[in-house]
Design an enzyme around this catalytic site. Structure first.
Site, PDB file in Angstrom:
ATOM      1  N   SER A 124      16.522  23.700  48.651  1.00  0.00           N
ATOM      2  CA  SER A 124      15.993  22.794  47.716  1.00  0.00           C
ATOM      3  C   SER A 124      14.823  22.318  47.964  1.00  0.00           C
ATOM      4  O   SER A 124      14.447  21.987  49.080  1.00  0.00           O
ATOM      5  CB  SER A 124      17.009  21.462  47.446  1.00  0.00           C
ATOM      6  N   TYR A 152      10.177  22.675  42.613  1.00  0.00           N
ATOM      7  CA  TYR A 152      10.065  21.915  41.324  1.00  0.00           C
ATOM      8  C   TYR A 152       8.676  21.848  41.156  1.00  0.00           C
ATOM      9  O   TYR A 152       7.701  21.638  42.200  1.00  0.00           O
ATOM     10  CB  TYR A 152      10.313  20.422  41.553  1.00  0.00           C
ATOM     11  N   THR A 178      12.982  25.978  39.212  1.00  0.00           N
ATOM     12  CA  THR A 178      13.565  24.990  38.358  1.00  0.00           C
ATOM     13  C   THR A 178      13.341  24.367  37.126  1.00  0.00           C
ATOM     14  O   THR A 178      12.247  23.741  37.621  1.00  0.00           O
ATOM     15  CB  THR A 178      14.480  24.128  39.252  1.00  0.00           C
ATOM     16  N   LYS A 287      15.103  29.099  37.090  1.00  0.00           N
ATOM     17  CA  LYS A 287      16.495  28.732  37.060  1.00  0.00           C
ATOM     18  C   LYS A 287      16.659  27.504  35.899  1.00  0.00           C
ATOM     19  O   LYS A 287      15.561  26.626  35.887  1.00  0.00           O
ATOM     20  CB  LYS A 287      16.695  27.937  38.321  1.00  0.00           C
ATOM     21  N   HIS A 311      22.482  22.783  35.598  1.00  0.00           N
ATOM     22  CA  HIS A 311      22.105  21.810  36.694  1.00  0.00           C
ATOM     23  C   HIS A 311      23.369  21.048  37.005  1.00  0.00           C
ATOM     24  O   HIS A 311      23.354  19.860  37.397  1.00  0.00           O
ATOM     25  CB  HIS A 311      20.908  20.990  36.343  1.00  0.00           C
TER      26      HIS A 311
HETATM   27  C1  FNR Z   1      21.817  19.623  42.407  1.00  0.00           C
HETATM   28  N1  FNR Z   1      21.038  20.928  41.744  1.00  0.00           N
HETATM   29  C2  FNR Z   1      19.763  20.987  41.954  1.00  0.00           C
HETATM   30  N2  FNR Z   1      18.990  22.162  41.616  1.00  0.00           N
HETATM   31  C3  FNR Z   1      17.930  22.484  41.879  1.00  0.00           C
HETATM   32  O1  FNR Z   1      17.222  23.328  41.470  1.00  0.00           O
HETATM   33  N3  FNR Z   1      17.121  21.495  42.736  1.00  0.00           N
HETATM   34  C4  FNR Z   1      17.969  20.635  43.203  1.00  0.00           C
HETATM   35  O2  FNR Z   1      17.213  20.092  44.253  1.00  0.00           O
HETATM   36  C5  FNR Z   1      19.201  20.098  43.044  1.00  0.00           C
HETATM   37  N4  FNR Z   1      19.985  19.129  43.447  1.00  0.00           N
HETATM   38  C6  FNR Z   1      20.960  18.991  43.249  1.00  0.00           C
HETATM   39  C7  FNR Z   1      21.832  17.992  43.882  1.00  0.00           C
HETATM   40  C8  FNR Z   1      23.181  17.756  43.399  1.00  0.00           C
HETATM   41  C9  FNR Z   1      23.755  16.643  44.279  1.00  0.00           C
HETATM   42  C10 FNR Z   1      23.907  18.639  42.721  1.00  0.00           C
HETATM   43  C11 FNR Z   1      25.291  18.519  42.539  1.00  0.00           C
HETATM   44  C12 FNR Z   1      23.231  19.774  42.070  1.00  0.00           C
HETATM   45  C13 FNR Z   1      21.829  21.689  40.781  1.00  0.00           C
HETATM   46  C14 FNR Z   1      22.566  22.905  41.454  1.00  0.00           C
HETATM   47  O3  FNR Z   1      21.517  23.802  42.043  1.00  0.00           O
HETATM   48  C15 FNR Z   1      23.700  23.637  40.633  1.00  0.00           C
HETATM   49  O4  FNR Z   1      22.914  23.887  39.322  1.00  0.00           O
HETATM   50  C16 FNR Z   1      24.821  22.969  40.316  1.00  0.00           C
HETATM   51  O5  FNR Z   1      25.086  22.270  41.471  1.00  0.00           O
HETATM   52  C17 FNR Z   1      25.852  23.730  39.461  1.00  0.00           C
HETATM   53  O6  FNR Z   1      26.906  22.955  39.174  1.00  0.00           O
HETATM   54  P1  FNR Z   1      28.256  22.720  39.878  1.00  0.00           P
HETATM   55  O7  FNR Z   1      29.038  23.977  40.109  1.00  0.00           O
HETATM   56  O8  FNR Z   1      27.702  21.981  41.245  1.00  0.00           O
HETATM   57  O9  FNR Z   1      28.715  21.498  39.168  1.00  0.00           O
END
Ligand code: FNR
Length: 413
Positions: A124, A152, A178, A287, A311
């Site tokens: 990330s 980002y 993303t 993404k 997300h």
């Molecule tokens: C994320 N997600 C996310 N996506 C991304 O592109 N950069 C990021 O820094 C983060 N940070 C993040 C933190 C937390 C705590 C969560 C739960 C999610 C989104 C992640 O990549 C992904 O899309 C989701 O987690 C998918 O959903 P589920 O399956 O975890 O419910």
């Protein structure tokens, strides 16, 4: 694959209970008990009423297999080739920020577990360790372990460019841009606890080690400087900020302010995507797409993969479940580039459903963070469970090769 599966079954048959729960809801409950209320709110929470969080899970329930019997084939291999590299399975760890909330070793532990299983890890932009340290940790486990850097696009292109150079230098094999988080979503659980990790200096490791970001700290901020008020929450965060600023609290506060001032970029457009495309030779994955029109545009612009995701329901409450958006995007892309997906994947059977609907690889999100509450071993265990169930599911629905998975197995087309 098969050896792991047999080992898990054998343990069970011998009456040994696993340290990390296998049943997904038990895993979630146990993880919650190990996490602080703030960490749990951030990790498990979503936007608004969390209807999209629920919809993501519900969508997987709605699709049902029509297994084929008597195929006379051995269990399939899970291996796939993507971007010229061999992946152990069509599975990867989705990019997740602030993993230090789950475990002190955060990204290092998760990345090592992924490398050990041969599963790609997406680092990330908001990680708790610098991307170079994570790359090194992975190399220590498996030289050449597949890693992606999730970006980002902040308002400061110098920082964007610097992140890209660092990812290229540290052996990342692709960039995941993303685009669904140009601003943070409305997250009631965090608001009620008065807690946002970034404001405490958490999840800023990438910035605090970045030469372009640090150089920009000397420049005055454009527009009103975000205030960082002395609140009970901030007082609790002082040790973190101290560490984040390497012992210099004023500098840490300045860095946090600059991060807040440059992170949101509501005006982000296809122009910036094009610019990132031109800036780096690495494969580019977009993404956070849900609309077929956006997928079409992304392919025209020359991205190397389209990544369907909402997300994890953390951005737009009421957004379509990612699994429901997948077929439309797959149709729009028409095989020109691979389609990835995440959001709501909880089990190996879920992975198989997403693959049947046309995803070429599937991202595991929250479940691996739940595993991370037990450290590297916990992430490894969760990966074992998902991979074992995926392999079993494919064998039991009568798929001899991954390519045989298709909508027909879900009663469609
Ligand atoms: C994320 N997600 C996310 N996506 C991304 O592109 N950069 C990021 O820094 C983060 N940070 C993040 C933190 C937390 C705590 C969560 C739960 C999610 C989104 C992640 O990549 C992904 O899309 C989701 O987690 C998918 O959903 P589920 O399956 O975890 O419910």
């Amino acid at each position: 694959g098969r050896k792991v599966q047999q080992a898990i079954y054998l343990e069970g048959l011998l009456g040994r209970r696993p340290k990390v729960p296998v049943y997904p809801e038990a895993l979630e409950r146990a993880a919650r008990r190990r996490a602080s209320p703030e960490a749990w709110a951030y990790i498990a929470g979503g936007a608004g009423l969390e209807r999209t969080v629920a919809a993501n899970l519900e969508a997987f329930r709605r699709y049902a297999f029509r297994p084929r019997m008597l195929r006379g084939a051995p269990p399939p291999s899970l291996e796939v080739e993507l971007f010229g590299r061999r992946w152990a399975a069509p599975l990867f760890l989705a990019p997740i920020g602030v993993l230090e909330l789950a475990h002190r070793k955060g990204d290092l532990a998760a990345a090592r577990a992924a490398a050990q299983k041969g599963v790609p890890f997406m680092v990330s932009n908001q990680s708790s360790y610098p991307l170079e340290a994570i790359a090194e940790a992975m190399e220590g486990v498996r030289p050449g372990a597949i890693r992606f850097f999730q970006l980002y696009h902040s308002t400061d292109f110098r920082v964007v460019r610097s992140f890209l150079r660092r990812a290229e230098a540290a052996g990342y094999m692709g960039v995941v841009l993303t685009v669904d988080t140009v601003q943070l979503g409305w997250r009631p659980r965090d608001l009620d606890l008065g807690h946002l990790p970034f404001l405490k200096g958490q999840g800023l490791a990438q910035y605090l080690t970045d030469p372009a970001f640090l150089a920009a700290l000397e420049e005055p901020l454009e527009g009103p400087a975000p205030k960082v008020r002395l609140s009970p929450a901030l007082l609790r965060a002082l040790p973190t900020l101290w560490r984040a600023g390497k012992g210099n609290l004023a500098r840490a506060l300045k860095a946090v302010r600059r991060f807040v001032a440059t992170y949101s970029f509501p005006e982000l457009s296809w122009e910036e995507v094009r610019r990132v495309r031109e800036e780096t030779p690495l494969p580019l994955i977009l993404k956070g797409l849900l609309h077929p029109g956006d997928a079409e545009r992304a392919v025209e612009l020359g991205v190397d993969a389209v990544y369907v995701s909402n997300h994890g329901g953390r951005q737009v409450d009421g957004a379509v479940a990612a699994l429901d958006a997948l077929p439309g995007v797959v149709r729009a892309v028409g095989g020109r580039v691979p389609v990835f997906m995440d959001s709501g994947v909880r089990t190996g059977a879920d992975v198989a459903k997403a693959l049947a609907l046309g995803a070429k690889a599937v991202g595991l999100g929250r479940p691996y963070v739940y595993g991370l509450l037990w450290g590297e071993e916990g992430v490894g265990a969760v990966l074992d469970y998902v991979l074992a169930e995926l392999e079993l599911t494919l064998a039991l629905v009568g798929v001899g090769r991954l390519e045989e998975l298709g909508p027909h197995l879900l009663g469609l087309d």
